[in-house]
Enzyme design. Structure first.
Site, PDB file in Angstrom:
ATOM      1  N   HIS A  39       0.907  -1.190  -0.043  1.00 25.53           N
ATOM      2  CA  HIS A  39      -0.012   0.075  -0.049  1.00 25.53           C
ATOM      3  C   HIS A  39       0.857   1.166   0.092  1.00 25.53           C
ATOM      4  CE1 HIS A  39      -3.675   2.375   1.392  1.00 25.53           C
ATOM      5  NE2 HIS A  39      -2.764   3.171   1.575  1.00 25.53           N
ATOM      6  N   LEU A  40       1.268   1.675  -0.900  1.00 28.68           N
ATOM      7  CA  LEU A  40       2.106   2.855  -1.301  1.00 28.68           C
ATOM      8  C   LEU A  40       1.221   4.306  -1.664  1.00 28.68           C
ATOM      9  CD1 LEU A  40       4.783   0.839  -3.468  1.00 28.68           C
ATOM     10  CD2 LEU A  40       4.576   1.134  -1.037  1.00 28.68           C
ATOM     11  N   ASN A 100       0.440   8.296   0.244  1.00 35.50           N
ATOM     12  CA  ASN A 100       1.395   9.233   0.936  1.00 35.50           C
ATOM     13  C   ASN A 100       1.876   8.577   2.402  1.00 35.50           C
ATOM     14  OD1 ASN A 100       2.388  11.987   1.150  1.00 35.50           O
ATOM     15  ND2 ASN A 100       0.593  12.575   2.449  1.00 35.50           N
ATOM     16  N   GLY A 101       0.989   7.771   2.894  1.00 30.55           N
ATOM     17  CA  GLY A 101       1.513   6.967   4.028  1.00 30.55           C
ATOM     18  C   GLY A 101       1.629   5.765   3.339  1.00 30.55           C
ATOM     19  N   ARG A 137       7.062  11.035   5.918  1.00 28.79           N
ATOM     20  CA  ARG A 137       7.518  10.209   7.306  1.00 28.79           C
ATOM     21  C   ARG A 137       8.831   9.579   6.856  1.00 28.79           C
ATOM     22  NH1 ARG A 137       1.925   7.514   8.072  1.00 28.79           N
ATOM     23  NH2 ARG A 137       0.663   9.328   8.022  1.00 28.79           N
ATOM     24  N   GLY A 152      -2.095   5.384  -3.851  1.00 31.49           N
ATOM     25  CA  GLY A 152      -1.809   6.406  -4.863  1.00 31.49           C
ATOM     26  C   GLY A 152      -0.376   6.445  -5.613  1.00 31.49           C
ATOM     27  N   GLU A 193      -0.914   2.500  -7.402  1.00 29.94           N
ATOM     28  CA  GLU A 193      -1.777   2.366  -8.601  1.00 29.94           C
ATOM     29  C   GLU A 193      -1.042   3.258  -9.522  1.00 29.94           C
ATOM     30  OE1 GLU A 193      -5.596   3.259  -7.294  1.00 29.94           O
ATOM     31  OE2 GLU A 193      -5.147   2.263  -5.383  1.00 29.94           O
ATOM     32  N   ASN A 194      -0.247   4.250  -9.341  1.00 31.05           N
ATOM     33  CA  ASN A 194      -0.062   5.471 -10.511  1.00 31.05           C
ATOM     34  C   ASN A 194       1.360   5.519 -10.891  1.00 31.05           C
ATOM     35  OD1 ASN A 194      -2.789   6.612 -10.947  1.00 31.05           O
ATOM     36  ND2 ASN A 194      -2.613   6.770  -8.901  1.00 31.05           N
ATOM     37  N   GLU A 196     -10.892   2.198   0.364  1.00 27.26           N
ATOM     38  CA  GLU A 196     -11.270   1.664   1.687  1.00 27.26           C
ATOM     39  C   GLU A 196     -12.815   1.987   2.249  1.00 27.26           C
ATOM     40  OE1 GLU A 196      -7.376   3.821   2.412  1.00 27.26           O
ATOM     41  OE2 GLU A 196      -7.282   2.814   4.329  1.00 27.26           O
TER      42      GLU A 196
HETATM   43  P1  AMP Z   1      -2.849   8.234  -1.287  1.00 28.03           P
HETATM   44  O1  AMP Z   1      -2.372   8.459   0.105  1.00 28.03           O
HETATM   45  O2  AMP Z   1      -3.214   6.750  -1.520  1.00 28.03           O
HETATM   46  O3  AMP Z   1      -4.050   9.067  -1.978  1.00 28.03           O
HETATM   47  O4  AMP Z   1      -1.667   8.658  -2.243  1.00 28.03           O
HETATM   48  C1  AMP Z   1      -1.157   9.976  -2.588  1.00 28.03           C
HETATM   49  C2  AMP Z   1      -0.070   9.846  -3.148  1.00 28.03           C
HETATM   50  O5  AMP Z   1      -0.116   9.367  -4.562  1.00 28.03           O
HETATM   51  C3  AMP Z   1       0.244  11.350  -3.869  1.00 28.03           C
HETATM   52  O6  AMP Z   1       0.921  11.959  -2.802  1.00 28.03           O
HETATM   53  C4  AMP Z   1       1.235  11.122  -4.857  1.00 28.03           C
HETATM   54  O7  AMP Z   1       2.355  10.841  -4.596  1.00 28.03           O
HETATM   55  C5  AMP Z   1       0.673   9.837  -5.561  1.00 28.03           C
HETATM   56  N1  AMP Z   1      -0.121   9.732  -6.799  1.00 28.03           N
HETATM   57  C6  AMP Z   1      -1.546   9.955  -6.775  1.00 28.03           C
HETATM   58  N2  AMP Z   1      -1.993  10.245  -7.858  1.00 28.03           N
HETATM   59  C7  AMP Z   1      -0.951  10.134  -8.834  1.00 28.03           C
HETATM   60  C8  AMP Z   1      -0.711  10.003 -10.335  1.00 28.03           C
HETATM   61  N3  AMP Z   1      -1.644  10.110 -11.082  1.00 28.03           N
HETATM   62  N4  AMP Z   1       0.535   9.750 -10.650  1.00 28.03           N
HETATM   63  C9  AMP Z   1       1.556   9.419  -9.863  1.00 28.03           C
HETATM   64  N5  AMP Z   1       1.393   9.739  -8.563  1.00 28.03           N
HETATM   65  C10 AMP Z   1       0.256   9.711  -8.046  1.00 28.03           C
END
Ligand code: AMP
Length: 397
Positions: free
Chosen positions: A208-209, A211-212, A241, A331, A334-335, A384
């Site tokens: 699970h990658l 922000n956290g 972090r 985030g 997946e991306n 979630e």
């Molecule tokens: P989350 O905590 O799961 O919402 O993930 C947020 C993090 O995912 C952001 O700070 C980005 O670093 C990364 N992220 C979100 N969307 C994208 C995207 N389209 N391409 C690359 N990284 C992304």
């Protein structure tokens, strides 16, 4: 059933209103700056435009009332009245050792969540405020608590104990708890489903990658180890972090910076991770751009980040004595194809790969490794809110 899913922070409240039969999100949004000047509510109905309304929200009860007003509004609402809200699901960060699964909320449960407050002093009290606000406004609507920690309660002592005097576990419950459990459970379930297998027959590593970030070893459907610890600061390098570091760094830096342990913890939580390392950003989109422009520090940061992910995967292969599926989610997972590519280069020894063409895909459930690979590598988007909705329905139906 229509389920209102609530994720309550100290000054914010995220919500999704989901029809559990179709699993369609009827509306979603966010209340921000609750109790602070300039508070606003964002409301996005499924077939309508996003609305942002700046309005005073002195407390969370007012915020929940505004959410109800939006959902039942004559013009842009998605249901007629309060009686169309059948249940509320609350995301609760810390359930300590008291909660190994989701529960229907009653006075006893509220008390037990309160008793976990010192394990998550920033999150649990805010989650409780959300519960109380909903209880006040919807006293007859059943509510369910879904804990970030619950899925990891299956970890054995060898995975959750730290190498410190046992009495601190006995007296203060200092141990690894792990977080993102709702996501790890959901994603590992969806991965098995997609592969047409029973989760009970698989060894899965979920990355699970976001922000956290955390990684979990899921063996036969149970969490057997996870990278976050007593708090979400442990484990992988994250957006801001640090993840795991030599604990002596805390006092070393406190001396150098003329601060105390709390001052250093603030740095480790908010100014570290890929943000602090790269001096660019905590957002991987910015990091990828800087990397492509030849920024050396961005390159080192992405290499360090990916190396740590790969090392955790390796350690969980050892923990489970094998692995069948490696899943990327959240985030970044997946991306950010660059991270998946960098990590996968360490894992070819397992008999898995990330196909460069398939790796261009993002945000959908897809197998990235070649057919016939010994270990499947895949993306499964996390959800979630949907997981909380499903748990709520399971318990109140
Ligand atoms: P989350 O905590 O799961 O919402 O993930 C947020 C993090 O995912 C952001 O700070 C980005 O670093 C990364 N992220 C979100 N969307 C994208 C995207 N389209 N391409 C690359 N990284 C992304």
């Amino acid at each position: 059933m229509n389920v209102l899913v609530i994720n309550c922070g100290s000054s914010s409240l995220k919500y999704q209103f989901i029809n559990s039969d179709t699993e369609e999100v009827l509306a979603k949004g966010l209340c921000e700056r609750i109790g602070i000047d300039g508070s606003q509510i964002t409301y996005q109905p499924k077939d309508g435009d996003k609305e942002v309304t700046v309005t005073p929200m002195p407390d969370h009860t007012v915020a929940v009332q505004l959410v109800i007003d939006m959902l039942t509004n004559d013009k842009t609402g998605v249901v007629k009245s309060l009686s169309d809200i059948d249940a509320v699901g609350h995301r609760i960060v810390h359930g300590g050792e008291k909660f190994a699964s989701s529960v229907v909320i009653d006075d006893e449960v509220v008390k037990a969540i309160e008793e976990c407050n010192d394990l998550a002093p920033l999150h649990n009290p805010a989650n409780l405020i959300g519960i109380n606000a909903c209880k006040k406004l919807m006293p007859n609507v059943p509510m369910v608590a879904v804990f970030d920690t619950a899925f990891h309660q299956t970890m054995p002592p060898k995975a959750y104990l730290y190498g410190i005097p046992y009495e601190y576990y006995e007296k203060f419950k200092v141990r690894r708890y792990g977080f993102h459990g709702t996501s790890h459970d959901f994603v590992s379930t969806e991965a098995a489903k997609f592969l047409g297998k029973d989760r009970k027959d698989l060894k899965i590593i979920v990355c699970h990658l976001g922000n956290g970030a955390s990684i979990t070893a899921v063996d036969k459907g149970k969490s057997v180890d996870t990278s976050m610890g007593l708090t979400p600061l442990d484990g992988l390098i994250m957006g801001t972090r640090s993840g795991s570091i030599d604990p002596a760094i805390v006092t070393f830096l406190a001396g150098k910076l003329h601060t105390d342990a709390d001052g250093v913890l603030e740095i480790l939580n908010k100014k570290s991770g890929v943000y602090g390392l790269s001096k660019v950003s905590s957002d991987f989109r910015d990091l990828e751009k800087a990397y492509n422009e030849g920024n050396e520090l961005a390159k080192v940061t992405l290499e360090t980040y990916s190396y740590h992910v790969a090392k955790f995967i390796g350690s969980y292969v050892a923990a489970m004595n094998g692995v069948d599926v490696i899943v990327y989610t959240a985030g970044v997972g997946e991306n950010t194809s660059l991270v998946r590519k960098m990590v996968s280069e360490y894992l070819t020894y397992l008999g898995t790969n990330v196909d460069p063409e398939k790796n261009k895909l993002r945000g959908e459930t897809v197998v990235l490794s070649d057919p016939g690979s010994k270990v499947v590598t895949m993306i499964v988007p996390t959800n979630e809110e949907l997981a909380i909705c499903r748990e709520t329905v399971r318990l109140v139906k």
